[in-house]
Design an enzyme around this catalytic site. Structure first.
Site, PDB file in Angstrom:
ATOM      1  N   GLU A  17      47.920  36.306  36.479  1.00  0.00           N
ATOM      2  CA  GLU A  17      48.599  37.507  35.960  1.00  0.00           C
ATOM      3  C   GLU A  17      49.445  37.167  34.742  1.00  0.00           C
ATOM      4  O   GLU A  17      49.521  37.957  33.796  1.00  0.00           O
ATOM      5  CB  GLU A  17      49.453  38.150  37.058  1.00  0.00           C
ATOM      6  CG  GLU A  17      48.664  38.622  38.292  1.00  0.00           C
ATOM      7  CD  GLU A  17      47.475  39.514  37.967  1.00  0.00           C
ATOM      8  OE1 GLU A  17      47.522  40.254  36.968  1.00  0.00           O
ATOM      9  OE2 GLU A  17      46.475  39.456  38.711  1.00  0.00           O
ATOM     10  N   ASP A  98      41.907  33.762  33.793  1.00  0.00           N
ATOM     11  CA  ASP A  98      41.481  32.675  34.682  1.00  0.00           C
ATOM     12  C   ASP A  98      41.657  31.324  33.985  1.00  0.00           C
ATOM     13  O   ASP A  98      42.107  30.349  34.602  1.00  0.00           O
ATOM     14  CB  ASP A  98      40.015  32.841  35.097  1.00  0.00           C
ATOM     15  CG  ASP A  98      39.822  33.841  36.230  1.00  0.00           C
ATOM     16  OD1 ASP A  98      40.833  34.309  36.791  1.00  0.00           O
ATOM     17  OD2 ASP A  98      38.653  34.156  36.533  1.00  0.00           O
TER      18      ASP A  98
END
Ligand code: ZN
Length: 153
Positions: A17, A98
């Site tokens: 995040e 990611d």
């Protein structure tokens, strides 16, 4: 999620995040939506003065109200064609987040967290590639995990 994931997995999800934050994904998306709204309203402003817009949709009485209704009815057909582009852009953002998580936390822990989340959500691990390319805002689990595994090794 706090109950299902251990502290290391939560750290990796948080890093993902934070990757969205670091890459300014939210601001970019808001700017893109603003631009698309502006373009849509500019198109509506132009269509209001085009007689073919009304007659082409079977309406004889032109008015601002009718233009707005016709625009709201017709625009989803054209916005549908933008969907794969938006989904592709979103998947690109997911890979960037990611990558950020893999370099600033642990790819291995993020993989374990993703597996638990996919299991809990009962998501398919093998979506139809064409459907996924058209609709999915997140990459298929297998592709996402294989990319993360490359970081982990
Ligand atoms: Zn994400």
């Amino acid at each position: 999620m706090l109950e299902r994931l251990n502290a290391d997995e939560i750290e990796s999800v948080l890093a993902h995040e934070l990757g969205h934050f670091k890459h300014h994904h939210v601001i970019k998306r808001i700017a893109l939506m603003f631009l698309m709204s502006f373009l849509g309203l500019a198109l509506l402003g132009w269509l209001i003065n085009q007689p073919w817009f009304y007659t082409g949709l079977g309406v004889t009485q032109a008015s601002n109200y009718m233009a707005l209704i016709l625009f709201l009815l017709a625009s989803p057909i054209f916005l549908f064609l933008l969907r794969p582009l938006m989904a592709s852009y979103s998947r690109k953002n997911e890979f960037e987040a990611d990558s950020y998580a893999a370099t600033h936390a642990s790819a291995k822990n993020l993989i374990e967290a993703l597996v638990k989340l996919y299991r809990d959500n009962a998501s398919t691990l093998t979506p139809d590639p064409l459907h996924s390319a058209f609709y999915d805002s997140h990459p298929p689990a297998s592709i996402r995990i294989s990319k993360l595994a490359a970081y982990a090794s």
